[in-house]
Design a protein around this motif. Sequence first.
Motif, PDB file in Angstrom:
ATOM      1  N   MET A 109      52.442  52.479  41.606  1.00 26.75           N
ATOM      2  CA  MET A 109      51.858  51.214  42.050  1.00 26.75           C
ATOM      3  C   MET A 109      50.410  51.341  42.505  1.00 26.75           C
ATOM      4  SD  MET A 109      55.052  49.474  44.054  1.00 26.75           S
ATOM      5  CE  MET A 109      56.481  48.858  43.141  1.00 26.75           C
ATOM      6  N   GLY A 110      49.986  52.470  42.904  1.00 28.17           N
ATOM      7  CA  GLY A 110      48.599  52.619  43.330  1.00 28.17           C
ATOM      8  C   GLY A 110      48.413  52.263  44.791  1.00 28.17           C
ATOM      9  N   VAL A 111      47.506  52.967  45.449  1.00 25.57           N
ATOM     10  CA  VAL A 111      47.329  52.795  46.879  1.00 25.57           C
ATOM     11  C   VAL A 111      46.676  51.453  47.226  1.00 25.57           C
ATOM     12  CG1 VAL A 111      45.060  53.934  46.939  1.00 25.57           C
ATOM     13  CG2 VAL A 111      46.529  53.980  48.973  1.00 25.57           C
ATOM     14  N   ASN A 112      45.807  50.946  46.366  1.00 22.26           N
ATOM     15  CA  ASN A 112      45.078  49.716  46.695  1.00 22.26           C
ATOM     16  C   ASN A 112      46.009  48.519  46.877  1.00 22.26           C
ATOM     17  OD1 ASN A 112      42.503  50.788  46.774  1.00 22.26           O
ATOM     18  ND2 ASN A 112      42.113  50.461  44.599  1.00 22.26           N
ATOM     19  N   ILE A 113      46.918  48.322  45.944  1.00 23.51           N
ATOM     20  CA  ILE A 113      47.787  47.140  46.028  1.00 23.51           C
ATOM     21  C   ILE A 113      48.760  47.272  47.188  1.00 23.51           C
ATOM     22  CG2 ILE A 113      49.481  48.038  44.358  1.00 23.51           C
ATOM     23  CD1 ILE A 113      48.468  44.358  45.022  1.00 23.51           C
ATOM     24  N   LYS A 216      49.469  43.348  34.392  1.00 23.13           N
ATOM     25  CA  LYS A 216      49.159  43.369  32.962  1.00 23.13           C
ATOM     26  C   LYS A 216      48.739  41.983  32.475  1.00 23.13           C
ATOM     27  CE  LYS A 216      51.999  47.356  31.730  1.00 23.13           C
ATOM     28  NZ  LYS A 216      53.194  47.843  31.006  1.00 23.13           N
ATOM     29  N   ALA A 217      49.402  40.932  33.004  1.00 23.62           N
ATOM     30  CA  ALA A 217      49.070  39.571  32.582  1.00 23.62           C
ATOM     31  C   ALA A 217      47.679  39.166  33.053  1.00 23.62           C
ATOM     32  CB  ALA A 217      50.111  38.587  33.117  1.00 23.62           C
ATOM     33  N   PHE A 218      47.309  39.549  34.278  1.00 23.05           N
ATOM     34  CA  PHE A 218      46.030  39.129  34.843  1.00 23.05           C
ATOM     35  C   PHE A 218      44.860  40.025  34.402  1.00 23.05           C
ATOM     36  CE2 PHE A 218      48.469  37.319  38.727  1.00 23.05           C
ATOM     37  CZ  PHE A 218      48.696  36.144  38.029  1.00 23.05           C
ATOM     38  N   PHE A 219      45.134  41.358  34.292  1.00 28.08           N
ATOM     39  CA  PHE A 219      44.017  42.276  34.070  1.00 28.08           C
ATOM     40  C   PHE A 219      44.222  43.249  32.905  1.00 28.08           C
ATOM     41  CE2 PHE A 219      44.050  41.397  38.727  1.00 28.08           C
ATOM     42  CZ  PHE A 219      42.900  40.622  38.752  1.00 28.08           C
ATOM     43  N   GLY A 220      45.391  43.211  32.259  1.00 27.55           N
ATOM     44  CA  GLY A 220      45.624  44.068  31.102  1.00 27.55           C
ATOM     45  C   GLY A 220      45.764  45.536  31.438  1.00 27.55           C
ATOM     46  N   LYS A 221      46.203  45.844  32.672  1.00 29.75           N
ATOM     47  CA  LYS A 221      46.381  47.238  33.066  1.00 29.75           C
ATOM     48  C   LYS A 221      47.445  47.335  34.150  1.00 29.75           C
ATOM     49  CE  LYS A 221      42.191  46.740  35.881  1.00 29.75           C
ATOM     50  NZ  LYS A 221      40.808  47.243  36.085  1.00 29.75           N
ATOM     51  N   GLY A 222      47.904  48.567  34.382  1.00 30.39           N
ATOM     52  CA  GLY A 222      48.928  48.779  35.392  1.00 30.39           C
ATOM     53  C   GLY A 222      48.370  48.655  36.788  1.00 30.39           C
ATOM     54  N   PRO A 223      49.239  48.499  37.812  1.00 30.34           N
ATOM     55  CA  PRO A 223      48.773  48.298  39.193  1.00 30.34           C
ATOM     56  C   PRO A 223      48.011  49.490  39.758  1.00 30.34           C
ATOM     57  CG  PRO A 223      51.156  48.515  39.103  1.00 30.34           C
ATOM     58  CD  PRO A 223      50.699  48.372  37.693  1.00 30.34           C
ATOM     59  N   ALA A 224      48.326  50.706  39.286  1.00 28.14           N
ATOM     60  CA  ALA A 224      47.617  51.887  39.805  1.00 28.14           C
ATOM     61  C   ALA A 224      46.158  51.898  39.372  1.00 28.14           C
ATOM     62  CB  ALA A 224      48.318  53.161  39.342  1.00 28.14           C
ATOM     63  N   GLU A 225      45.829  51.151  38.313  1.00 23.78           N
ATOM     64  CA  GLU A 225      44.462  51.128  37.795  1.00 23.78           C
ATOM     65  C   GLU A 225      43.626  49.992  38.380  1.00 23.78           C
ATOM     66  OE1 GLU A 225      44.467  52.101  33.313  1.00 23.78           O
ATOM     67  OE2 GLU A 225      46.421  51.145  33.686  1.00 23.78           O
ATOM     68  N   LEU A 226      44.220  49.163  39.218  1.00 24.98           N
ATOM     69  CA  LEU A 226      43.509  48.010  39.769  1.00 24.98           C
ATOM     70  C   LEU A 226      42.397  48.456  40.705  1.00 24.98           C
ATOM     71  CD1 LEU A 226      46.490  45.624  40.673  1.00 24.98           C
ATOM     72  CD2 LEU A 226      44.960  45.440  38.697  1.00 24.98           C
ATOM     73  N   SER A 231      43.055  44.258  43.457  1.00 25.76           N
ATOM     74  CA  SER A 231      44.251  44.401  44.301  1.00 25.76           C
ATOM     75  C   SER A 231      44.282  43.337  45.392  1.00 25.76           C
ATOM     76  CB  SER A 231      44.285  45.798  44.928  1.00 25.76           C
ATOM     77  OG  SER A 231      44.411  46.790  43.936  1.00 25.76           O
ATOM     78  N   ALA A 232      43.112  43.018  45.948  1.00 23.68           N
ATOM     79  CA  ALA A 232      43.043  41.980  46.976  1.00 23.68           C
ATOM     80  C   ALA A 232      43.455  40.627  46.410  1.00 23.68           C
ATOM     81  CB  ALA A 232      41.629  41.915  47.556  1.00 23.68           C
ATOM     82  N   TYR A 233      43.020  40.334  45.188  1.00 25.08           N
ATOM     83  CA  TYR A 233      43.452  39.104  44.526  1.00 25.08           C
ATOM     84  C   TYR A 233      44.971  39.093  44.350  1.00 25.08           C
ATOM     85  CZ  TYR A 233      38.918  37.079  43.211  1.00 25.08           C
ATOM     86  OH  TYR A 233      37.692  36.477  43.225  1.00 25.08           O
ATOM     87  N   LEU A 262      40.560  41.377  52.159  1.00 29.13           N
ATOM     88  CA  LEU A 262      39.599  42.480  52.319  1.00 29.13           C
ATOM     89  C   LEU A 262      39.154  42.626  53.773  1.00 29.13           C
ATOM     90  CD1 LEU A 262      37.416  41.933  49.116  1.00 29.13           C
ATOM     91  CD2 LEU A 262      39.024  43.812  49.543  1.00 29.13           C
ATOM     92  N   ASN A 263      38.927  41.518  54.443  1.00 28.29           N
ATOM     93  CA  ASN A 263      38.529  41.575  55.856  1.00 28.29           C
ATOM     94  C   ASN A 263      39.620  42.225  56.700  1.00 28.29           C
ATOM     95  OD1 ASN A 263      36.192  40.273  55.151  1.00 28.29           O
ATOM     96  ND2 ASN A 263      36.869  38.256  55.839  1.00 28.29           N
ATOM     97  N   ARG A 264      40.876  41.868  56.400  1.00 26.72           N
ATOM     98  CA  ARG A 264      41.995  42.444  57.163  1.00 26.72           C
ATOM     99  C   ARG A 264      42.121  43.950  56.891  1.00 26.72           C
ATOM    100  NH1 ARG A 264      44.222  42.679  61.619  1.00 26.72           N
ATOM    101  NH2 ARG A 264      46.489  42.765  61.745  1.00 26.72           N
ATOM    102  N   MET A 265      41.895  44.360  55.661  1.00 30.53           N
ATOM    103  CA  MET A 265      41.941  45.788  55.321  1.00 30.53           C
ATOM    104  C   MET A 265      40.857  46.552  56.081  1.00 30.53           C
ATOM    105  SD  MET A 265      42.697  45.687  51.204  1.00 30.53           S
ATOM    106  CE  MET A 265      43.055  47.444  51.054  1.00 30.53           C
ATOM    107  N   LEU A 266      39.700  45.926  56.233  1.00 31.75           N
ATOM    108  CA  LEU A 266      38.619  46.558  56.978  1.00 31.75           C
ATOM    109  C   LEU A 266      38.987  46.678  58.456  1.00 31.75           C
ATOM    110  CD1 LEU A 266      35.709  47.681  57.020  1.00 31.75           C
ATOM    111  CD2 LEU A 266      34.917  45.327  57.401  1.00 31.75           C
ATOM    112  N   GLU A 267      39.568  45.621  59.029  1.00 34.07           N
ATOM    113  CA  GLU A 267      39.976  45.655  60.435  1.00 34.07           C
ATOM    114  C   GLU A 267      40.997  46.744  60.693  1.00 34.07           C
ATOM    115  OE1 GLU A 267      41.479  41.841  61.423  1.00 34.07           O
ATOM    116  OE2 GLU A 267      39.612  40.789  60.934  1.00 34.07           O
TER     117      GLU A 267
END
Length: 847
Positions: A109-113, A216-226, A231-233, A262-267
Amino acid sequence: MQDINKYSKKLARDLARFLNKTTNNIGRWFVKTFNLTSIKNYFLFFLGLGIVILSMILIWVSTLQLPDFKAFNDRKVQSSTKIYDRTGEIILYDVHQDIKRTIIPYEDMGVNIKNATVAIEDSEFYNHKGIRINAIIRSTVWAKLTGRKIAGGSTITQQLIKNTLLTQERTITRKVKEWILAIKLEKMLSKDEILALYLNEAPYGGNLYGIEEASKAFFGKGPAELTLAESAYMAAIPNAPTRYSPYGKNKKDLDTRKNIVLNRMLELQFINPDEHKKAREEVVVFLPYQPANIAAPHFVFFIKEYLENKYETEILDKGGLKVVTTIDYELQKKAEESAFKHAKENEKNWKGENASVVAIDPKTGQILAMVGSRDYFDKTIDGNFNVATALRQPGSSFKPIVYALAFKEGYTADTVLFDTKTEFNSSCSPLGRPLPNSRNADCYMPNNYDNAFRGPMTLKNALAQSINVVAVKLSYLVGIKDSIKMAHDLGVSSLNDPDRYGLSLVIGGGETTLLDMTSVYSVFANDGIRNPYQGILSVEDANGVVLEKFKENSYQVLDSNITRTLSDILSDNIARTPTFGANSILIVPGKDVAVKTGTTNSNRDAWTIGYSPNLAVGVWVGNNDNTPMGKGGAALAGPIWNEVISFGLRDRPLENFEEPDIIDPSTPPILRGFWQGGETFFENGVEQSITNVHTILYWIDKNNPFGGKPSNPGNDPLYENWEYGVQKWWEINRFNYKNNNKPIDYDLNQGEVVLPILTASGIKTTPYLKNEDVVSFIQITNGVILKKVDVFVNDTYLTSIKILPHNLTFTPAEVDNISGENTLRIIGYDQRGNSGEVTQTFLVSDI
């Protein structure tokens, strides 16, 4: 762990106090009733009672089973919400038909999501044991005390349980089950396993479930590649998948929520300031929308967003709702077909690639058709964007709103304003140049569509022919803020900052939506009664319980005579002929329809909105990116409008507009059309004005049109500019008009009787076909004012004409006793009942 223990201890103390108080009260009753006098008996009794209650709770908890996550798709299909047309037979959309969902492990899934989801949904996810006591109290007890709905009470674990429970009952029992199962799940699975389950089942709109398919539907790639921004979207969408869809009209709302993530991730220190800045500035591009099995897609998602806001995503997803909408599917298909066909032609010929259509029943407010673009699935034109609900400038289609206000304030269809080149900024000279030391040098001298000026015009002719200068003058007379209030009363939901708009508002200087504007025209169609637009007839849950049912919400906005006056103007083909021609696309043969067009600067928007008493149809043509077209107005939007309203009226009862009342003779002469002078006299029974030509601001105070002539007209800041144009026109044209001076000591009662003398022209000498229009232009040659004109064909009454111009149009097929040779008899009556008549012969062919 410290936080959860602290809040658990506090809850335990509060619960202990409650139980202590309760047991004391119960204890006193039992002591009295059962003679429990000894401390030992008292203690043993309540110890046993406590054991029984605790045993019952433990038994109940033990019966609660965790759902089978593997059966997710089957559960979704069984409880799927379905959206139907107005018959309840045709399914427009099945929310969970063809579900797309792929299970992937936590590691993929990737760390970002993962971080983005935890940040926005449950920042304490790794610290609690399934529930957050403080959040529960805040969203239940505190929400109850304050009367406010407080979001954010559910943990990710609770949301996972909620998304997989089969029941949708909204009870305390179900909520308690949710808490207990969340705690139970936390003991069975690790945090990573729970987060993986959540992300594999999260809704992302339409038939997309789970991070893998959505990625894949939104960006044509797996979640780990976001990327971090992508990922914020993704983390922003599940909160309200329809509202935050990247393919809908709320893209700005999605952008805002992405930034909140993104603001919450920064906090939370999941990211550093540099990463935060880079992600906020990253331009994220979503892949084009992939078609689903759906009919009337723009309308369906319009309804789906409404349902999501009202019933929450949870009920929409799993409530098994049956939603019967207001859509007339046959009319919807015709609107889609017409929009597609003509938009393709417009794109080829005039660089106008898109089109939108709305149809409304004026008597109910029910939306009968909604087409948001020529093709929902056409990615080249951003087709999934719903232009019907998007803000666009309406051009001259806004004018009837201001005219309605003018008629409400006492102006009439016969009121004359001068169409002359006019400067509307008092800081500028009549010639459009800034005055010395003027701080406001934004001079404003609007032109008409043909850059020509016509001199004195009745409001009827000015509106029918869409003359800008007269409309801007009328806007000044009635006021911008009052015009906006009228627009709001009629159904416009935008224009919420009156200080932003100037006099150009009347010719489309503000922004509104096609849906709102069609709803406004529905009020004109319905005798001034407003029925706010609605899209749903009924909503039932899986058990057949009616959650919502269509209910009329009508109320009077305008006096019926005002809307009848507007309809009389907008349906008068002769009045609009100088602009649109005698055989324009605005005519619907055999139907009584009123219609107005609109075009914005550089032909960026083309509008045609019209109505009969039982159907209103609005059409917009343009480009989503606001690029100019080669033409505007009726030329581009008119053909679509004509096809759709003609189809819609095909099976509806034939209804005609009612005629407006005759203008009250007590109305000031200047408002009744005596533009050559605001003072009148009678000569031989005929009212005439004393020749004294001025702008209307000379004769009335715009703040009180019935208050008489102002003592100093020059107090009005625009008087000088308006008067200049009028006097320049009169200087050139005065010799074309009779100059009247008031007779001395004239007595109306001593005037001799003068009978009206009528002439009629326009009748052909060759035979008419039975369905061909017979047109006769009736005129008074001796200046008598007529009260009405009665028309007979072969001594059979045909109609009465009560207002100017006294022009007649009919088809022989409308007359019962028509023959080869026929007599047209026209009788005119003045205010005293005196009459004059004229007869004509016309031929009709049987072929």
